[in-house]
Structure formats: C-alpha cells, structure tokens
Design a protein around this motif. Structure first.
Motif, PDB file in Angstrom:
ATOM      1  N   THR A  42      -3.269  42.226   9.733  1.00  0.00           N
ATOM      2  CA  THR A  42      -3.821  42.330  11.072  1.00  0.00           C
ATOM      3  C   THR A  42      -5.266  42.783  10.990  1.00  0.00           C
ATOM      4  O   THR A  42      -5.675  43.425  10.012  1.00  0.00           O
ATOM      5  CB  THR A  42      -2.996  43.337  11.917  1.00  0.00           C
ATOM      6  N   MET A  61       5.269  21.279  15.979  1.00  0.00           N
ATOM      7  CA  MET A  61       6.182  21.558  17.106  1.00  0.00           C
ATOM      8  C   MET A  61       6.102  23.033  17.472  1.00  0.00           C
ATOM      9  O   MET A  61       5.403  23.809  16.830  1.00  0.00           O
ATOM     10  CB  MET A  61       7.611  21.122  16.783  1.00  0.00           C
ATOM     11  N   ALA A  62       6.823  23.395  18.525  1.00  0.00           N
ATOM     12  CA  ALA A  62       6.699  24.742  19.068  1.00  0.00           C
ATOM     13  C   ALA A  62       7.453  25.774  18.233  1.00  0.00           C
ATOM     14  O   ALA A  62       8.458  25.459  17.594  1.00  0.00           O
ATOM     15  CB  ALA A  62       7.223  24.760  20.499  1.00  0.00           C
ATOM     16  N   VAL A 102       4.177  32.402  16.294  1.00  0.00           N
ATOM     17  CA  VAL A 102       4.431  31.649  15.062  1.00  0.00           C
ATOM     18  C   VAL A 102       4.629  32.604  13.881  1.00  0.00           C
ATOM     19  O   VAL A 102       5.639  32.550  13.172  1.00  0.00           O
ATOM     20  CB  VAL A 102       3.276  30.662  14.776  1.00  0.00           C
ATOM     21  N   ARG A 106       9.515  22.196  25.763  1.00  0.00           N
ATOM     22  CA  ARG A 106       8.780  22.652  24.578  1.00  0.00           C
ATOM     23  C   ARG A 106       9.554  22.453  23.277  1.00  0.00           C
ATOM     24  O   ARG A 106       8.963  22.332  22.213  1.00  0.00           O
ATOM     25  CB  ARG A 106       8.414  24.143  24.729  1.00  0.00           C
ATOM     26  N   MET A 139      -3.242  32.491  13.147  1.00  0.00           N
ATOM     27  CA  MET A 139      -4.104  33.015  14.217  1.00  0.00           C
ATOM     28  C   MET A 139      -4.640  31.827  15.027  1.00  0.00           C
ATOM     29  O   MET A 139      -4.414  30.669  14.652  1.00  0.00           O
ATOM     30  CB  MET A 139      -5.256  33.847  13.636  1.00  0.00           C
ATOM     31  N   THR A 162      -2.402  26.496  11.785  1.00  0.00           N
ATOM     32  CA  THR A 162      -3.234  26.581  12.991  1.00  0.00           C
ATOM     33  C   THR A 162      -3.640  25.218  13.533  1.00  0.00           C
ATOM     34  O   THR A 162      -3.925  24.285  12.777  1.00  0.00           O
ATOM     35  CB  THR A 162      -4.517  27.387  12.718  1.00  0.00           C
TER      36      THR A 162
HETATM   37  N1  LIG Z   1       2.655  28.654  19.706  1.00  0.00           N
HETATM   38  C1  LIG Z   1       3.222  27.607  19.101  1.00  0.00           C
HETATM   39  O1  LIG Z   1       4.319  27.130  19.486  1.00  0.00           O
HETATM   40  C2  LIG Z   1       2.545  26.988  17.904  1.00  0.00           C
HETATM   41  C3  LIG Z   1       3.220  26.037  17.146  1.00  0.00           C
HETATM   42  C4  LIG Z   1       2.609  25.501  16.012  1.00  0.00           C
HETATM   43  C5  LIG Z   1       1.340  25.945  15.651  1.00  0.00           C
HETATM   44  N2  LIG Z   1       0.696  26.881  16.428  1.00  0.00           N
HETATM   45  C6  LIG Z   1      -0.615  27.379  16.001  1.00  0.00           C
HETATM   46  O2  LIG Z   1      -0.305  28.595  15.338  1.00  0.00           O
HETATM   47  C7  LIG Z   1      -1.373  29.538  15.510  1.00  0.00           C
HETATM   48  C8  LIG Z   1      -0.796  30.847  16.035  1.00  0.00           C
HETATM   49  O3  LIG Z   1      -0.341  30.678  17.349  1.00  0.00           O
HETATM   50  P1  LIG Z   1       0.481  31.850  18.121  1.00  0.00           P
HETATM   51  O4  LIG Z   1       0.713  31.308  19.482  1.00  0.00           O
HETATM   52  O5  LIG Z   1       1.606  32.299  17.296  1.00  0.00           O
HETATM   53  O6  LIG Z   1      -0.458  33.117  18.108  1.00  0.00           O
HETATM   54  P2  LIG Z   1      -1.868  33.519  18.748  1.00  0.00           P
HETATM   55  O7  LIG Z   1      -1.617  34.131  20.048  1.00  0.00           O
HETATM   56  O8  LIG Z   1      -2.747  32.312  18.702  1.00  0.00           O
HETATM   57  O9  LIG Z   1      -2.435  34.660  17.761  1.00  0.00           O
HETATM   58  C9  LIG Z   1      -1.652  35.334  16.836  1.00  0.00           C
HETATM   59  C10 LIG Z   1      -2.405  36.473  16.204  1.00  0.00           C
HETATM   60  O10 LIG Z   1      -3.666  36.053  15.693  1.00  0.00           O
HETATM   61  C11 LIG Z   1      -4.547  37.175  15.652  1.00  0.00           C
HETATM   62  N3  LIG Z   1      -5.789  36.833  16.347  1.00  0.00           N
HETATM   63  C12 LIG Z   1      -5.988  36.647  17.671  1.00  0.00           C
HETATM   64  N4  LIG Z   1      -7.295  36.368  17.926  1.00  0.00           N
HETATM   65  C13 LIG Z   1      -7.901  36.400  16.735  1.00  0.00           C
HETATM   66  C14 LIG Z   1      -9.244  36.221  16.345  1.00  0.00           C
HETATM   67  N5  LIG Z   1     -10.199  35.938  17.223  1.00  0.00           N
HETATM   68  N6  LIG Z   1      -9.529  36.331  15.026  1.00  0.00           N
HETATM   69  C15 LIG Z   1      -8.556  36.604  14.119  1.00  0.00           C
HETATM   70  N7  LIG Z   1      -7.260  36.803  14.453  1.00  0.00           N
HETATM   71  C16 LIG Z   1      -6.948  36.683  15.738  1.00  0.00           C
HETATM   72  C17 LIG Z   1      -3.885  38.322  16.375  1.00  0.00           C
HETATM   73  O11 LIG Z   1      -3.395  39.239  15.399  1.00  0.00           O
HETATM   74  P3  LIG Z   1      -4.097  40.674  15.155  1.00  0.00           P
HETATM   75  O12 LIG Z   1      -4.667  41.129  16.483  1.00  0.00           O
HETATM   76  O13 LIG Z   1      -2.969  41.531  14.690  1.00  0.00           O
HETATM   77  O14 LIG Z   1      -5.138  40.473  14.118  1.00  0.00           O
HETATM   78  C18 LIG Z   1      -2.748  37.627  17.115  1.00  0.00           C
HETATM   79  O15 LIG Z   1      -1.625  38.437  17.289  1.00  0.00           O
HETATM   80  C19 LIG Z   1      -2.382  28.866  16.457  1.00  0.00           C
HETATM   81  O16 LIG Z   1      -3.443  28.354  15.697  1.00  0.00           O
HETATM   82  C20 LIG Z   1      -1.592  27.738  17.102  1.00  0.00           C
HETATM   83  O17 LIG Z   1      -2.417  26.632  17.429  1.00  0.00           O
HETATM   84  C21 LIG Z   1       1.273  27.412  17.537  1.00  0.00           C
END
Ligand SMILES: NC(=O)c1ccc[n+]([C@@H]2O[C@H](COP(=O)([O-])OP(=O)(O)OC[C@H]3O[C@@H](n4cnc5c(N)ncnc54)[C@H](OP(=O)(O)O)[C@@H]3O)[C@@H](O)[C@H]2O)c1
Length: 203
Positions: free
Chosen positions: A30, A121-122, A11, A191, A65, A90
């Motif tokens: 980060t 959405m994704a 994202v 998706r 995150m 998130t």
């Molecule tokens: N994937 C989708 O299609 C989608 C769509 C809409 C919303 N979302 C939401 O968007 C958010 C991000 O999803 P994502 O799939 O892009 O990424 P993610 O894999 O959930 O994490 C992205 C980044 O968050 C940081 N992170 C990971 N664990 C962490 C922790 N315990 N504490 C603090 N930072 C942490 C890391 O960055 P660093 O290691 O650099 O700190 C990691 O690269 C989620 O909450 C998800 O529910 C996702």
C-alpha cells in the motif's frame, strides 16, 4: 508462492484472499503502510508494507491499482521487481482506446517477468468463478517461460486459464475486455457476464 498484491481494492483483495485460502503467502503493498486501514489489515494477520520493501521477498507481484496510476506506482521499483513474476491486472480507461500500458511498463521494469491477466471480466467472477454450472475462462498473455506460473495462479482462483499468446498478442486479450465493456456498460448485461470460447484449442 509468496505473492505481494499492490492495490487492495476489489480485484486485489479478492485475488489475495483466494490465494491465501489456496495456501500462498500473500502480502499487501500500500502507499500508506502506517494508516489505520493498514493497521486493520495487520490485525487480520496480513503482512503489510510498501511495494519496494515487500517485492524483494516475493515470487510474484500483482498490480491492481487504477490503470491511470499503474506505471507511476512502479516507477523506481525496477530493482525490487527484477526477476519477479509481475501480473498486470489493470485497465487504462484513457482517451486513446488502448487498455494496456505494457510498453511503458516493460520500460520501467526491464527485468521483470510481466504477464497480463484478470483484466477481461469483473472481480465478482474471481470471487465466484463458476456461472451456470461451468467454470469460467480467464484469458491472459504471457511470454514463453511464464505460462506455467500464471496458469497455476489462475487455477488457484478456480478459473480455467486460456493462453492467448505472448505480450505481443495483448490486443487480442484487450479485445475481449472491450466486448465485455460493450455488453455490460452499453447494453446493460449483468456484471458477471463472461465470454467463453466453444471448440477445442490446438495441441
Ligand atoms: N473492478 C473490476 O471488476 C476489475 C476487473 C478487472 C480489472 N480491473 C482493473 O483492476 C485494477 C484495480 O481495480 P479495483 O476496482 O480493484 O481497485 P481500485 O479502486 O482501482 O484501486 C485499488 C487500490 O489501488 C490503490 N490506488 C488507488 N489510487 C492509486 C494511485 N493514484 N496510485 C497508486 N495506487 C492507487 C489503492 O491502494 P492504497 O491506497 O492502499 O495504495 C486502492 O485501494 C484497475 O486497474 C481496474 O481497471 C478491475
């Protein structure tokens, strides 16, 4: 606009790249600014740092995150985030069925201008914002005064902003996400599935 993206996953990276292409100044927050990964981002000309250090110079901060870590990630950053537009992307996939943690978020960031968007959405649709020849809708909640800023950032991704009300209306927003989860995770829709509203909005 100066935008700091916290969480350079699917994202954060997709939104950050699109906003940079649209002319915004984007930086990457980060937990590990001295890592090899961070060095690679710097080599690609990104400004990289810790959230508290970058946020003080930002107009907007994106929280991208895992939902389970989001509140903890910004705890202690209240001063740095005061007055900033904070975009919560998130989803918290916990046991209680609630996807947002706005109560806790507003408690730790009492002076931030919090909005919630990009949750329904994704991320693939943030990269390719049209499907079947139509521009996709991006639903969001934002209190009065924050609407124009987040709507503009949604348009810069190539999506159509659809305002569902203020933060108090968050359950309507998250209901859309729950339908998406049902369609994709339970029924097997692709998706890139996205929900649209037919008809004319009021006003
Ligand atoms: N994937 C989708 O299609 C989608 C769509 C809409 C919303 N979302 C939401 O968007 C958010 C991000 O999803 P994502 O799939 O892009 O990424 P993610 O894999 O959930 O994490 C992205 C980044 O968050 C940081 N992170 C990971 N664990 C962490 C922790 N315990 N504490 C603090 N930072 C942490 C890391 O960055 P660093 O290691 O650099 O700190 C990691 O690269 C989620 O909450 C998800 O529910 C996702």
């Amino acid at each position: 606009m100066r935008i700091t993206v916290a969480g350079w996953g699917n994202v954060g990276r997709t939104l950050g790249n699109a906003w940079r292409r649209a002319g915004h100044e984007v930086s990457i927050a980060t937990r590990e600014p001295e890592s090899d990964r961070a060095a690679g981002w710097r080599a690609d000309d990104w400004v990289v740092g810790r959230l508290v250090d970058l946020a003080v110079d930002a107009d907007a901060v994106v929280l991208a995150m895992p939902g389970s870590a989001m509140v903890e990630s910004v705890t202690g950053a209240g001063e740095a985030l005061a007055g900033r537009l904070v975009i919560d992307t998130t989803n918290h996939l916990g046991q209680d069925g609630t996807l947002h943690r706005l109560g806790e978020l507003t408690a730790v960031l009492p002076q931030a201008r919090i909005v919630r968007a990009f949750t329904t959405m994704a991320w693939e649709n943030f990269e390719n914002p049209t499907l079947d020849g139509r521009r996709l809708d991006q639903y969001y909640v934002a209190d009065p005064g924050e609407d124009a800023a987040i709507a503009g950032l949604i348009r810069d991704i190539g999506l159509t902003p659809v305002h569902l009300g203020g933060l108090a209306d968050v359950e309507a927003l998250d209901a859309i996400t729950k339908v998406w989860f049902h369609l994709v995770w339970r029924l097997g829709y692709p998706r890139r599935t996205a929900l649209t509203i037919a008809g004319t909005p009021p006003g």
